[in-house]
Enzyme design. Structure first.
Site, PDB file in Angstrom:
ATOM      1  N   GLN A 208     -27.908  20.260  15.143  1.00 11.59           N
ATOM      2  CA  GLN A 208     -27.915  18.813  15.163  1.00 11.59           C
ATOM      3  C   GLN A 208     -28.016  18.189  16.740  1.00 11.59           C
ATOM      4  OE1 GLN A 208     -28.684  16.751  12.650  1.00 11.59           O
ATOM      5  NE2 GLN A 208     -27.631  18.330  11.140  1.00 11.59           N
ATOM      6  N   LYS A 231     -35.249  20.854  11.607  1.00 12.42           N
ATOM      7  CA  LYS A 231     -34.545  19.820  12.042  1.00 12.42           C
ATOM      8  C   LYS A 231     -35.357  19.126  13.499  1.00 12.42           C
ATOM      9  CE  LYS A 231     -30.027  21.280  10.196  1.00 12.42           C
ATOM     10  NZ  LYS A 231     -30.023  20.480   8.992  1.00 12.42           N
TER      11      LYS A 231
HETATM   12  N1  PLP Z   1     -25.180  23.510  11.452  1.00  8.04           N
HETATM   13  C1  PLP Z   1     -25.342  22.104  11.304  1.00  8.04           C
HETATM   14  C2  PLP Z   1     -24.423  21.286  12.097  1.00  8.04           C
HETATM   15  C3  PLP Z   1     -26.337  21.920  10.420  1.00  8.04           C
HETATM   16  O1  PLP Z   1     -26.194  20.458  10.527  1.00  8.04           O
HETATM   17  C4  PLP Z   1     -26.832  22.731   9.540  1.00  8.04           C
HETATM   18  C5  PLP Z   1     -28.071  22.212   8.677  1.00  8.04           C
HETATM   19  O2  PLP Z   1     -27.680  21.133   8.237  1.00  8.04           O
HETATM   20  C6  PLP Z   1     -26.830  23.998   9.711  1.00  8.04           C
HETATM   21  C7  PLP Z   1     -25.726  24.186  10.860  1.00  8.04           C
HETATM   22  C8  PLP Z   1     -27.518  24.879   9.026  1.00  8.04           C
HETATM   23  O3  PLP Z   1     -28.911  25.035   9.451  1.00  8.04           O
HETATM   24  P1  PLP Z   1     -29.862  25.788   8.501  1.00  8.04           P
HETATM   25  O4  PLP Z   1     -29.557  25.564   6.845  1.00  8.04           O
HETATM   26  O5  PLP Z   1     -31.130  25.281   9.168  1.00  8.04           O
HETATM   27  O6  PLP Z   1     -29.631  27.230   8.955  1.00  8.04           O
END
Ligand code: PLP
Length: 415
Positions: A208, A231
């Site tokens: 984030q 993101k």
């Molecule tokens: N960590 C945080 C703080 C997140 O907001 C997210 C996804 O929302 C993730 C990890 C996991 O990311 P990803 O699903 O892109 O691996």
């Protein structure tokens, strides 16, 4: 040049994201689910299709023009992203499918190789499940113990507890840079300084943070930094793990297969240099190249402007929510301590109902536990509604959100 002039003309900027130009349920789309995934600008979509239309070939292996072009673009994107997060050396950037895979890589490779009975992994209670479950898996197999930095009533980590939580058994401190469930911005520099005193490594979940602010992994003083491309205007299935060279070199491979070997014998094999040692199989070539384009795009807009804009939106939205009344917003009250994520509840209205009513008006928010069940437990709730902003959102979007919430209030009555 990806950005039309003037640089932050909101209408011009927004026009570069094709998905935002649609109607949902007969209403112009208001997209406020950016913490889950961002929309993609045409510039990034073009980079994705250009690879498939012109340069589609496997990387590193082929001695032909297309493979050469694909390899140059793929490795060029690595150099770009390494610079984007302040890494000194692009070999320290491993391509992954995103944050989740990056953390699993460290937990599995470093953790399985290093941790033993009684060693401690320090997490925080505001982590996303992606920064909890991989550590639980490795703790179960190694006998390591997981401890937590708790948070206060505003969802801020209680750093006064750190001296007691950090012991000579602490091997790893794994914390998020910014919480997806509350928007809390954690003081990473302070955490790394304290962790170093007991010789613990620090992994930062930057999912984030990288999309919203200038990140410099060297300034933060951490050892690993994980992030997701989708993101930050990039494609799904792209992202990376930054790690210190000495650590990555000392770690065993995460997965075996093509690309990650130097030699293969019947009984034993030897490994390629980093980062390739951790990139078994054909990588997400198009994804990495398009992620490079996303980094260019964000650089061109400028993080100072992105951060300033998101802060203005956050401040405006919080004021309007306050005026509306009957809404509980979670997370820090000081804007310096939070990002553009607003997690809230509204009296008896279930977050899923709030989200469904807003959806019928073309407004996309998220409802649920946001993969942060420990956060929900802390506040004694099962879910929140969450609106999250990005560079293309406007005060008009906030106004539409408030109108939508006013109609939720009418249906459910005052809180
Ligand atoms: N960590 C945080 C703080 C997140 O907001 C997210 C996804 O929302 C993730 C990890 C996991 O990311 P990803 O699903 O892109 O691996």
């Amino acid at each position: 040049m990806p950005i039309t002039s003037p640089r932050l003309d909101r209408t011009a900027l927004r026009a570069q994201f094709p998905a935002l130009a649609q109607e949902v349920g007969g209403h112009p789309l208001v997209y406020l689910d950016n913490a889950a995934t961002s929309q993609k600008p045409q510039y990034v979509l073009d980079a994705l299709t250009a690879y498939y239309e012109h340069d589609n070939a496997n990387v590193h292996r082929g001695i032909h023009e297309l493979s050469r072009r694909a390899t140059v673009a793929f490795e060029g994107a690595r150099v770009k992203l390494a610079k984007f997060i302040g890494a000194a050396d692009s070999a320290e950037l491993v391509w992954t499918r995103g944050t989740t895979e990056a953390i699993n890589l460290v937990a599995s490779s470093w953790g399985m190789d290093t941790l033993g009975e009684g060693d401690e992994i320090l997490l925080s209670s505001l982590e996303h499940h992606s920064n909890i479950v991989p550590w639980q898996l490795v703790a179960r197999r190694t006998g390591a113990r997981i401890r937590y930095i708790e948070m206060d009533e505003q969802g801020r980590l209680i750093l006064d507890d750190l001296p007691e939580l950090l012991t000579d058994r602490t091997r790893m401190v794994a914390v998020s840079h910014i919480s997806n469930a509350l928007g809390t911005v954690n003081p990473i520099r302070e955490i790394t300084e304290q962790a170093k005193k007991v010789g613990a490594l620090v992994l930062v979940d930057g999912a984030q943070a990288v999309p919203h602010r200038r990140v410099d992994v060297q300034e933060l003083g951490c050892d690993f930094y994980a992030f997701s491309g989708h993101k930050m205007c990039g494609p799904t299935g792209s992202g990376g793990l930054w790690g210190r060279r000495s650590l990555l070199e000392s770690m065993p491979p995460y997965q075996g297969g093509g690309e990650m070997i130097r030699t293969v014998g019947r009984e034993e094999s030897t490994w390629a240099e980093i980062p390739h040692k951790f990139e078994a199989g054909t990588p997400n070539i198009a994804g990495a190249i398009a992620l490079g384009a996303a980094a260019d795009f964000l650089d061109e807009v400028g993080f100072d402007r992105i951060a300033e804009h998101e802060r203005e939106l956050l401040s405006y939205a919080l004021e309007r929510l306050d005026d509306l009344g009957g809404i509980r917003v979670y997370g820090p009250t000081d804007l310096d301590e939070r990002s553009g994520v607003i997690s809230f509840t509204m009296g008896d209205a279930h977050p899923h109902d709030i989200s469904t009513i807003l959806d019928s008006r073309g407004i996309a928010i998220r409802a649920g536990h946001h993969c942060a069940q420990l956060v929900m437990q802390h506040f004694g709730i099962s879910a929140t509604a969450r609106a999250s902003f990005y560079l293309y959102n406007s005060t008009d979007d906030v106004d539409r959100l408030i109108e939508g919430l006013a109609s939720v209030k009418e249906i459910f009555g005052p809180a």
